[in-house]
Design a protein around this motif. Sequence first.
Motif, PDB file in Angstrom:
ATOM      1  N   LYS A 129      39.347 -58.090  85.475  1.00  0.00           N
ATOM      2  CA  LYS A 129      39.291 -58.917  86.689  1.00  0.00           C
ATOM      3  C   LYS A 129      40.555 -58.747  87.532  1.00  0.00           C
ATOM      4  O   LYS A 129      40.511 -58.816  88.757  1.00  0.00           O
ATOM      5  CB  LYS A 129      39.072 -60.381  86.335  1.00  0.00           C
ATOM      6  CG  LYS A 129      37.628 -60.785  86.350  1.00  0.00           C
ATOM      7  CD  LYS A 129      36.838 -60.355  85.135  1.00  0.00           C
ATOM      8  CE  LYS A 129      35.933 -59.191  85.256  1.00  0.00           C
ATOM      9  NZ  LYS A 129      35.227 -58.865  84.012  1.00  0.00           N
ATOM     10  N   MET A 137      27.181 -61.480  74.584  1.00  0.00           N
ATOM     11  CA  MET A 137      28.575 -61.275  74.198  1.00  0.00           C
ATOM     12  C   MET A 137      29.458 -61.634  75.392  1.00  0.00           C
ATOM     13  O   MET A 137      29.883 -60.771  76.159  1.00  0.00           O
ATOM     14  CB  MET A 137      28.780 -59.826  73.760  1.00  0.00           C
ATOM     15  CG  MET A 137      28.018 -59.505  72.487  1.00  0.00           C
ATOM     16  SD  MET A 137      28.754 -58.106  71.651  1.00  0.00           S
ATOM     17  CE  MET A 137      27.347 -57.091  71.422  1.00  0.00           C
ATOM     18  N   VAL A 165      27.926 -63.306  84.684  1.00  0.00           N
ATOM     19  CA  VAL A 165      28.454 -62.838  85.975  1.00  0.00           C
ATOM     20  C   VAL A 165      28.909 -61.390  85.837  1.00  0.00           C
ATOM     21  O   VAL A 165      29.704 -61.072  84.958  1.00  0.00           O
ATOM     22  CB  VAL A 165      29.667 -63.682  86.439  1.00  0.00           C
ATOM     23  CG1 VAL A 165      30.155 -63.206  87.813  1.00  0.00           C
ATOM     24  CG2 VAL A 165      29.332 -65.164  86.488  1.00  0.00           C
TER      25      VAL A 165
HETATM   26  P1  NAD Z   1      25.985 -53.407  78.724  1.00  0.00           P
HETATM   27  O1  NAD Z   1      24.974 -53.741  77.700  1.00  0.00           O
HETATM   28  O2  NAD Z   1      26.265 -54.352  79.799  1.00  0.00           O
HETATM   29  O3  NAD Z   1      25.588 -52.037  79.431  1.00  0.00           O
HETATM   30  C1  NAD Z   1      25.370 -50.872  78.706  1.00  0.00           C
HETATM   31  C2  NAD Z   1      24.477 -49.989  79.526  1.00  0.00           C
HETATM   32  O4  NAD Z   1      24.470 -48.697  78.950  1.00  0.00           O
HETATM   33  C3  NAD Z   1      23.032 -50.479  79.546  1.00  0.00           C
HETATM   34  O5  NAD Z   1      22.604 -50.545  80.874  1.00  0.00           O
HETATM   35  C4  NAD Z   1      22.287 -49.433  78.733  1.00  0.00           C
HETATM   36  O6  NAD Z   1      20.966 -49.249  79.168  1.00  0.00           O
HETATM   37  C5  NAD Z   1      23.146 -48.209  78.969  1.00  0.00           C
HETATM   38  N1  NAD Z   1      23.077 -47.176  77.937  1.00  0.00           N
HETATM   39  C6  NAD Z   1      23.014 -47.348  76.595  1.00  0.00           C
HETATM   40  N2  NAD Z   1      23.055 -46.150  75.980  1.00  0.00           N
HETATM   41  C7  NAD Z   1      23.148 -45.211  76.948  1.00  0.00           C
HETATM   42  C8  NAD Z   1      23.247 -43.798  76.949  1.00  0.00           C
HETATM   43  N3  NAD Z   1      23.260 -43.108  75.814  1.00  0.00           N
HETATM   44  N4  NAD Z   1      23.335 -43.157  78.136  1.00  0.00           N
HETATM   45  C9  NAD Z   1      23.324 -43.856  79.305  1.00  0.00           C
HETATM   46  N5  NAD Z   1      23.247 -45.196  79.353  1.00  0.00           N
HETATM   47  C10 NAD Z   1      23.166 -45.863  78.194  1.00  0.00           C
HETATM   48  O7  NAD Z   1      27.298 -53.025  77.893  1.00  0.00           O
HETATM   49  P2  NAD Z   1      28.790 -52.760  78.383  1.00  0.00           P
HETATM   50  O8  NAD Z   1      28.835 -52.512  79.824  1.00  0.00           O
HETATM   51  O9  NAD Z   1      29.305 -51.733  77.437  1.00  0.00           O
HETATM   52  O10 NAD Z   1      29.480 -54.126  78.052  1.00  0.00           O
HETATM   53  C11 NAD Z   1      29.387 -54.669  76.728  1.00  0.00           C
HETATM   54  C12 NAD Z   1      29.247 -56.148  76.774  1.00  0.00           C
HETATM   55  O11 NAD Z   1      30.491 -56.750  77.121  1.00  0.00           O
HETATM   56  C13 NAD Z   1      28.274 -56.651  77.829  1.00  0.00           C
HETATM   57  O12 NAD Z   1      26.953 -56.628  77.377  1.00  0.00           O
HETATM   58  C14 NAD Z   1      28.757 -58.046  78.058  1.00  0.00           C
HETATM   59  O13 NAD Z   1      28.223 -58.867  77.044  1.00  0.00           O
HETATM   60  C15 NAD Z   1      30.254 -57.906  77.879  1.00  0.00           C
HETATM   61  N6  NAD Z   1      30.910 -57.784  79.203  1.00  0.00           N
HETATM   62  C16 NAD Z   1      30.795 -58.820  80.067  1.00  0.00           C
HETATM   63  C17 NAD Z   1      31.390 -58.742  81.307  1.00  0.00           C
HETATM   64  C18 NAD Z   1      31.273 -59.900  82.244  1.00  0.00           C
HETATM   65  O14 NAD Z   1      30.915 -60.983  81.792  1.00  0.00           O
HETATM   66  N7  NAD Z   1      31.553 -59.728  83.530  1.00  0.00           N
HETATM   67  C19 NAD Z   1      32.096 -57.607  81.684  1.00  0.00           C
HETATM   68  C20 NAD Z   1      32.180 -56.563  80.783  1.00  0.00           C
HETATM   69  C21 NAD Z   1      31.581 -56.667  79.536  1.00  0.00           C
END
Ligand code: NAD
Length: 470
Positions: free
Chosen positions: A57, A321, A352
């Motif tokens: 952020k 998460m 968010v």
């Molecule tokens: P995410 O689950 O948000 O996104 C992962 C993305 O990768 C998905 O859209 C999925 O379809 C895609 N994906 C999976 N395997 C793939 C592949 N082999 N090739 C291409 N795309 C693929 O996970 P993230 O972005 O790694 O974040 C992890 C977690 O951390 C989030 O789910 C969230 O819970 C938390 N997070 C929250 C915030 C927030 O609240 N603003 C910010 C960052 C992370």
Amino acid sequence: MVVGELSQEVELLVIGGGPGGYVAAAHAADLGISTALIESAEIAGGVCLREGCIPSKALLHVAKIIHEATHAEAFGVSFGAPRIDLDKLRNWKNGVIRRLGTGVGGILKSRQIDHFTGRASFEDSRTVRVEGGDVSRIKFKHCILATGSRAKTLPEKVLPRDCYWDAAEALALKQIPKRLLVVGGGYIGLELGQVYATLGSQVTVVEALDQLVPGGDADLIKPLAARLAKQFEAIHTGTSLKGGRRISGGVEVVFSVGGKERTEVFENVLVSIGRRPNSDGIGLENTKVAINEQGFVRVNAQRRTDDPRIYAIGDVAGEPMLAHKASKEGKVAAEAIDGRPTVYDPAAIPAVVYTDPEVAWCGLQERTARQQNLDIKVSTFPWVASGRAVAMSRTDGLTKLIFDAKTHRLLGVGIVGAHAGDLIGEAVLAIEMAAVADDLGMTVHPHPATSETLGEAAEAAFGRAVHAGH
Ligand code: NAD
Ligand code: FAD
């Protein structure tokens, strides 16, 4: 200095000092429970503080300023091209982490919580062994497990680990690559992709599913995707990496777009394809704690595991998460240990995505309601009709409400637009308080503010929104 085994059993041991663990420990101490916390990292605060919510952020804030300054030209104000001092930016971001880390330390200290450093693993249902710390073994009466999660990795045969960054490495801000490939168009990929794009990288995103942020409502993701399409070099949905290797000066990757194989070279790759719980390698097999197929610890409504002495909260205990979900669970677990009749049962957990525009939602999503054949009424209010949005030149927003068609009870809210994350709080409260459409519509919102769109969307459900078309 290792002082060996603690002579006394601690009433409550919290393992992990993230937003789940440190909040649980503080709440337990406030309830009068004698509490100790063990954290393997130097500072408490968890992934959220060290390499998650806070640094991302901080950098998104900088990205937003750069973006706004660049676009102020349209209002007749120009600042010239931004000059980025990467060392200074990194130091500032690290300073934010240090400052808040000191704050978390203070929260623990002021409550006389014993804060141990080291890596804990269970020997049995009432003892942990500690590696690399200031004690070697701690016995407990109750334990709250809050060990969080770590980034998922790609199979080595697809892309060797030394070819890419995870979020923590991207947040370390070592360099601004000329071309950055982001694998995974979810929260992290889009937030950090936007940071790097604004700092000067040409960013390409490959997302396996057919929409960016696949868990989000398509109507809300559309304005974000439109903005990112202008900021990023390319966005390929429905695309996965086929393979890749390190070559001189970068990483060569192969992916297929529209059935055609494509080979491209990027200076760096960020892999953000989700996270997995830290439930392995901590001796859970020496307890009665059960884990499910994804590795999440099984818990009941009070966050108690199958082992009556041990509770689990936060990322290690299941989706979503998110830091605030971890903290809420931490409070529930502390109250349960205190013998209170508490359960974890929020009506709405806000989500968010802190991109620009931000995407925020809570409660029931339209897609889920339709899948469940619920009798709903959906009402939207486009930000082009919001005076504040026009005054900010940020009409790329939409407020969407989902009501029970018969009772008009608010079931879900989604917002996309500048600062949507700040607006969703009102929606969470409204859902928790079982508000009906009239409650939102009759609430006087400040003018001009984008929060007015919540009231207008509620009125629009019945054709009464003054600023919406009929
Ligand atoms: P995410 O689950 O948000 O996104 C992962 C993305 O990768 C998905 O859209 C999925 O379809 C895609 N994906 C999976 N395997 C793939 C592949 N082999 N090739 C291409 N795309 C693929 O996970 P993230 O972005 O790694 O974040 C992890 C977690 O951390 C989030 O789910 C969230 O819970 C938390 N997070 C929250 C915030 C927030 O609240 N603003 C910010 C960052 C992370
Ligand atoms: P963690 O924060 O992961 O904390 C667990 C702690 O336990 C760690 O400090 C770890 O060192 C320690 N630990 C692990 N094993 C042991 C052991 N055996 N012994 C001792 N200590 C141990 N969520 C949001 O809500 N909003 C956001 O904006 C947001 N942005 C994010 C951005 C990024 C880049 C990432 C990666 C995540 C983001 N998240 C965000 C998710 C958020 O960080 C997590 O949901 C949250 O940190 C989970 O809290 P937790 O207490 O369960 O675990």
